[in-house]
Each structure stands twice: as structure tokens, then as C-alpha cells.
Write a protein that holds these residues in place. Structure first.
Motif, PDB file in Angstrom:
ATOM      1  N   SER A 169       0.825  -1.200   0.000  1.00  0.00           N
ATOM      2  CA  SER A 169       0.000   0.000   0.000  1.00  0.00           C
ATOM      3  C   SER A 169       0.865   1.258   0.000  1.00  0.00           C
ATOM      4  N   GLY A 170       1.925   1.249   0.810  1.00  0.00           N
ATOM      5  CA  GLY A 170       2.812   2.398   0.862  1.00  0.00           C
ATOM      6  C   GLY A 170       3.505   2.662  -0.460  1.00  0.00           C
ATOM      7  N   VAL A 171       3.963   1.599  -1.127  1.00  0.00           N
ATOM      8  CA  VAL A 171       4.628   1.748  -2.428  1.00  0.00           C
ATOM      9  C   VAL A 171       3.659   2.315  -3.457  1.00  0.00           C
ATOM     10  N   LEU A 172       2.451   1.732  -3.524  1.00  0.00           N
ATOM     11  CA  LEU A 172       1.469   2.197  -4.500  1.00  0.00           C
ATOM     12  C   LEU A 172       1.056   3.644  -4.224  1.00  0.00           C
ATOM     13  N   ALA A 173       0.826   3.945  -2.944  1.00  0.00           N
ATOM     14  CA  ALA A 173       0.408   5.301  -2.596  1.00  0.00           C
ATOM     15  C   ALA A 173       1.483   6.330  -2.897  1.00  0.00           C
ATOM     16  N   GLN A 174       2.736   5.911  -2.848  1.00  0.00           N
ATOM     17  CA  GLN A 174       3.845   6.836  -3.097  1.00  0.00           C
ATOM     18  C   GLN A 174       4.016   7.138  -4.579  1.00  0.00           C
ATOM     19  N   TYR A 175       3.735   6.137  -5.433  1.00  0.00           N
ATOM     20  CA  TYR A 175       4.123   6.290  -6.830  1.00  0.00           C
ATOM     21  C   TYR A 175       2.971   6.307  -7.831  1.00  0.00           C
ATOM     22  N   VAL A 176       1.726   6.123  -7.399  1.00  0.00           N
ATOM     23  CA  VAL A 176       0.601   6.178  -8.339  1.00  0.00           C
ATOM     24  C   VAL A 176      -0.138   7.494  -8.175  1.00  0.00           C
ATOM     25  N   SER A 177      -0.950   7.811  -9.162  1.00  0.00           N
ATOM     26  CA  SER A 177      -1.641   9.102  -9.153  1.00  0.00           C
ATOM     27  C   SER A 177      -2.888   9.114  -8.282  1.00  0.00           C
ATOM     28  N   SER A 178      -3.427   7.944  -7.941  1.00  0.00           N
ATOM     29  CA  SER A 178      -4.649   7.861  -7.118  1.00  0.00           C
ATOM     30  C   SER A 178      -4.350   7.027  -5.872  1.00  0.00           C
ATOM     31  N   PRO A 179      -3.629   7.598  -4.896  1.00  0.00           N
ATOM     32  CA  PRO A 179      -3.169   6.804  -3.749  1.00  0.00           C
ATOM     33  C   PRO A 179      -4.282   6.299  -2.842  1.00  0.00           C
ATOM     34  N   LEU A 180      -5.460   6.935  -2.869  1.00  0.00           N
ATOM     35  CA  LEU A 180      -6.545   6.483  -1.993  1.00  0.00           C
ATOM     36  C   LEU A 180      -7.488   5.507  -2.689  1.00  0.00           C
ATOM     37  N   SER A 181      -7.166   5.126  -3.902  1.00  0.00           N
ATOM     38  CA  SER A 181      -8.009   4.145  -4.590  1.00  0.00           C
ATOM     39  C   SER A 181      -7.220   2.966  -5.158  1.00  0.00           C
ATOM     40  N   THR A 182      -6.049   3.234  -5.741  1.00  0.00           N
ATOM     41  CA  THR A 182      -5.289   2.153  -6.396  1.00  0.00           C
ATOM     42  C   THR A 182      -4.973   0.982  -5.469  1.00  0.00           C
ATOM     43  N   PRO A 183      -4.500   1.203  -4.228  1.00  0.00           N
ATOM     44  CA  PRO A 183      -4.215   0.045  -3.361  1.00  0.00           C
ATOM     45  C   PRO A 183      -5.439  -0.840  -3.129  1.00  0.00           C
ATOM     46  N   TYR A 184      -6.614  -0.235  -2.987  1.00  0.00           N
ATOM     47  CA  TYR A 184      -7.826  -1.026  -2.766  1.00  0.00           C
ATOM     48  C   TYR A 184      -8.232  -1.789  -4.031  1.00  0.00           C
ATOM     49  N   VAL A 185      -8.050  -1.172  -5.198  1.00  0.00           N
ATOM     50  CA  VAL A 185      -8.368  -1.858  -6.450  1.00  0.00           C
ATOM     51  C   VAL A 185      -7.474  -3.082  -6.621  1.00  0.00           C
ATOM     52  N   VAL A 186      -6.171  -2.896  -6.390  1.00  0.00           N
ATOM     53  CA  VAL A 186      -5.223  -4.007  -6.534  1.00  0.00           C
ATOM     54  C   VAL A 186      -5.566  -5.152  -5.594  1.00  0.00           C
ATOM     55  N   LEU A 187      -5.830  -4.839  -4.332  1.00  0.00           N
ATOM     56  CA  LEU A 187      -6.134  -5.903  -3.372  1.00  0.00           C
ATOM     57  C   LEU A 187      -7.498  -6.519  -3.639  1.00  0.00           C
ATOM     58  N   ALA A 188      -8.472  -5.736  -4.111  1.00  0.00           N
ATOM     59  CA  ALA A 188      -9.787  -6.298  -4.436  1.00  0.00           C
ATOM     60  C   ALA A 188      -9.670  -7.321  -5.568  1.00  0.00           C
ATOM     61  N   VAL A 189      -8.850  -7.017  -6.562  1.00  0.00           N
ATOM     62  CA  VAL A 189      -8.627  -7.965  -7.662  1.00  0.00           C
ATOM     63  C   VAL A 189      -7.974  -9.243  -7.130  1.00  0.00           C
ATOM     64  N   LEU A 190      -6.967  -9.095  -6.277  1.00  0.00           N
ATOM     65  CA  LEU A 190      -6.302 -10.266  -5.704  1.00  0.00           C
ATOM     66  C   LEU A 190      -7.261 -11.082  -4.836  1.00  0.00           C
ATOM     67  N   LEU A 191      -8.149 -10.409  -4.119  1.00  0.00           N
ATOM     68  CA  LEU A 191      -9.144 -11.115  -3.307  1.00  0.00           C
ATOM     69  C   LEU A 191     -10.108 -11.888  -4.205  1.00  0.00           C
ATOM     70  N   ALA A 192     -10.505 -11.302  -5.332  1.00  0.00           N
ATOM     71  CA  ALA A 192     -11.391 -12.004  -6.263  1.00  0.00           C
ATOM     72  C   ALA A 192     -10.710 -13.243  -6.833  1.00  0.00           C
ATOM     73  N   VAL A 193      -9.426 -13.111  -7.173  1.00  0.00           N
ATOM     74  CA  VAL A 193      -8.663 -14.278  -7.642  1.00  0.00           C
ATOM     75  C   VAL A 193      -8.586 -15.338  -6.540  1.00  0.00           C
TER      76      VAL A 193
END
Length: 404
Positions: A169-193
Motif C-alpha cells: 500500500s505504501g509503495v502504491l500510494a507513493q508512486y501512483v496518481s490515485s493513492p486512496l483508490s489504487t491500493p484497494y483496487v489491486v487488493l480487491a482484484v487479488l481477493l477475487a482471484v
């Protein structure tokens, strides 16, 4: 944060290969689920900036997670022994996905609280169920083999996952443009898998009729002094975990002048990573030695954390967090071992439920107290008082242990 359960009556395995694959699928699922629960930790300073939330409000959001976990452990943490592992694990993963979607809809305080409660409900179902499922699959894949692989993997997935989630979460929040959404999207996809992976894993429990009742919680198990020592040790261990996942990112950004989300995630990762590693490498030590290491590690760690804040040194603070995490991990493992050994087999679930109830009080009450205190006192002074209380509790654990 896991509970080891006796394996129930099971069906005949289809093939050892299927159970071997299932073991690693469930291990990965366990890691992803636990990782998701610490995704918000490095993001809390961003919520503060966007919504104008106080430190106390952030600790309320964090404590909501502990409330959800306790409720879930009591109501549903034990039912997979009767209805099946997948029957509990898949809906629990669904709750985690719902929580992620809630985080994506709004950054307002009420939504954050509800999202964390739902997150806690899912984790409470997952911890006991996934641990038991891993044990079942391990024994089907390697009948008669040592349980060492199961212990290492379940610990790494459980406690290690908490650290991995904060770091990712810290890495994504530091380097992506949407830090309050991208980490949740990534983990939601992994949870679905993960849901798909669990669905393809062989079931290990024969479903049976049973009369439902909530998990009983009891602290009366013969050796009262021993149980109090174990419970106090668990409380202090989770107090350390709670502080580092709730208010420490704010301390790093404010008092230590390091607003980087990556560094905030790194602090949490080192605390939980140290705990997971320590639990793994100290498995063969005598209980007394393990308890002494846990007490010493926590004491030295919290003192270093306070020293780092006093002299405004991030490296000292970081080392203190790692040492405190190591001590807390060993301390909690010692508490689990002590309670498991002292409780009668037919009351082991009650004994562990009571221990986890007290542990999760440690996860929430100190964090809430710190959050409230920072409204009236400087954060460094508050952490100094927190360290003093922890040292008193650790001394009490040591005294009770020696008394036994």
C-alpha cells in the motif's frame, strides 16, 4: 493472530497432488486477506489531509476493525468445523471485497468506519478457518510428516501478510496518481482471484448437522496466574501492533518529518515482518526462554521508539519498531503456547477465544487512548506514557511467570 484447531472428521482426499496445490492456494489466499487488512495504515495521513480528521478519529477507524474481528470470532470463527472450510472462507473473502468497495466509494469518516468493521468481520472468519484449512491440507498432502511446514507457512501468511499489505500500500500510494483508490483496487482484484482459488481447492470437512451457539469465552482454566500472565502478554503484544498500524504513520509524517507513504508502510512492514520471522525461528525454544525474549524485545523496542521521537531520529524509531515487533511476535506465540498447554482439550476453544478477546482489546483500547490523549498532549509525551504503561505490564507478566 491465528488459532490452531484439532482437525475434524474429514472426507477421503482425492489425490495428494490436489491437496498440495490447495495448500499453497489457501496460503496465498490467507496472505492476501491479511495483507488487505493493513492497506489503510500508510494512507491514514492522506485521510487526515483530505477530510481534516483528527488522530483520535483515525484511531476510531482502526478500532472499528478490532470490533469487527472480535464479533466475527465469537459468532463465526468456529463454525467451519461443521459446515466446511470453503463454506466459511469464500463468504469471508466476499466481505473483504465489499470492504474494499466501500473504501473506494468515499473518504468520509462514517464510510471508513463501516468499511473497517466489515473488514474485521471478514478477518475474524478467515484467521481461524484458513489456519485450520491449511492444517487439514498439509496433513492430507503429507500424511505422517512433521507439522513444521504448516507452522512456518501459516505464520508467514498470517503475521507476515499484515506487513506485506502495508508495504504494498505504501509503495502504491507513493508512486501512483490515485493513492486512496489504487491500493484497494489491486487488493480487491487479488481477493477475487483468491475466491476462485479457494473454490478449486478440495474441501476437507464433511458437513454435519449441529446446534449452533456462539463461541464460548472463558478465562477460568485452572492455572489462573498463568492465564493472567498469558493474557497480559497478548494484550501488550497487540497494543504494540495496534499503535504501529494506527497512529505511527501520523507520527512518522508529523513528529519525525517524513511524510513519505512508502516509509510509513515500511515501518508497519518491519514490525509485522519482524514478528513473523521471530515466531518462525523461535519455535524450538523452551517456553521460558521464549517468554524472556518476548519481554526483553518489547521493552527495548518501545524504549527505542520513544527515544527516536525524543531526538527526532527516524532510524532509531525504525529500529525500535522492528525490535518491538520481534518481541511482540515472540510474546504472543508464548501466550498461545501457554494457554494451549494449560487448557483441557474440551475447553481449548474457550481458552483461546478468551485470549484473543483480551488481545484484541489490546489492539483497540491503547490506540484509542493514544488518539484521545494527543488532543491534549504532544504526541511524544503521549508515546512516552504509552511506553511506561507497556513496561509496567511487561513487568507484571514477568512477575506472574516467575510466581508460577
Amino acid at each position: 493472530m491465528s488459532v490452531l484447531l484439532d482437525s475434524p472428521v474429514t472426507d477421503q482426499p482425492r489425490t495428494s497432488r490436489h491437496h498440495g496445490r490447495g495448500f499453497w492456494a489457501v496460503a496465498a489466499t490467507f496472505l492476501v486477506a491479511m495483507a488487505y487488512s493493513t492497506v489503510p495504515a500508510p494512507l491514514f495521513p492522506l485521510y487526515v489531509a483530505r477530510e481534516g480528521l483528527s488522530t483520535f478519529a483515525i484511531t476510531v477507524v482502526f478500532a472499528a476493525f478490532a470490533v469487527g474481528v472480535v464479533v466475527s470470532l465469537v459468532l463465526a470463527g468456529h463454525v467451519s468445523d461443521r459446515v466446511g472450510r470453503k463454506t466459511v472462507l469464500i463468504p469471508a473473502l466476499g466481505l473483504e471485497i465489499v470492504s474494499a468497495l466501500l473504501f473506494l466509494t468515499s473518504t468520509s469518516l462514517p464510510v471508513l468506519v463501516v468499511a473497517r468493521v466489515v473488514n474485521g468481520l471478514g478477518v475474524g472468519m478467515i484467521t481461524a478457518t484458513a489456519t485450520a484449512y491449511l492444517f487439514d491440507l498439509h496433513t492430507r498432502h503429507r500424511p505422517g510428516a512433521s507439522s513444521r511446514r504448516f507452522e512456518i507457512v501459516s505464520t508467514a501468511a498470517n503475521i507476515g501478510g499484515l506487513g506485506v499489505g502495508a508495504l504494498v500500500s505504501g509503495v502504491l500510494a507513493q508512486y501512483v496518481s490515485s493513492p486512496l483508490s489504487t491500493p484497494y483496487v489491486v487488493l480487491a482484484v487479488l481477493l477475487a482471484v483468491s475466491v476462485a482459488a479457494v473454490a478449486l481447492t478440495p474441501e476437507t470437512v464433511v458437513r454435519s448437522r449441529f446446534s449452533y451457539r456462539p463461541q464460548r469465552i472463558s478465562a477460568d482454566h485452572g492455572d489462573r496466574a498463568g492465564y493472567v500472565a498469558a493474557a497480559t502478554g497478548a494484550f501488550t503484544a497487540f497494543a504494540v501492533f495496534g499503535v504501529f498500524t494506527s497512529v505511527s504513520p501520523g507520527f512518522v509524517a508529523g513528529e519525525l518529518h517524513h511524510p513519505s507513504r512508502l516509509l510509513a508502510g515500511l515501518v508497519v512492514f518491519l514490525v509485522f515482518g519482524g514478528a513473523a520471522l521471530a515466531q518462525t525461528v523461535t519455535g524450538g525454544l523452551a517456553p521460558g526462554v521464549r517468554r524472556a525474549l518476548g519481554l526483553g524485545g518489547q521493552a527495548v523496542g518501545v524504549l527505542l521508539v520513544v527515544a527516536g521521537m525524543q531526538v527526532t531520529s527516524f532510524p532509531v524509531f525504525l529500529v525500535g519498531g522492528a525490535v518491538a515487533g520481534i518481541g511482540a511476535g515472540v510474546q504472543f506465540k508464548a501466550s498461545i503456547g501457554a494457554v494451549t498447554a494449560m487448557a483441557a482439550p474440551e475447553k481449548r476453544g474457550e481458552a483461546l477465544a478468551g485470549l484473543f478477546f483480551i488481545a484484541y482489546l489490546g489492539l483497540s483500547v491503547p490506540s484509542l487512548s493514544i488518539g484521545l490523549a494527543t488532543r491534549f498532549l504532544p504526541p511524544t509525551a503521549v508515546m512516552t506514557w504509552f511506553a511506561a504503561v507497556v513496561l509496567v505490564l511487561l513487568a507484571a507478566v514477568g512477575a506472574l511467570t516467575r510466581k508460577r
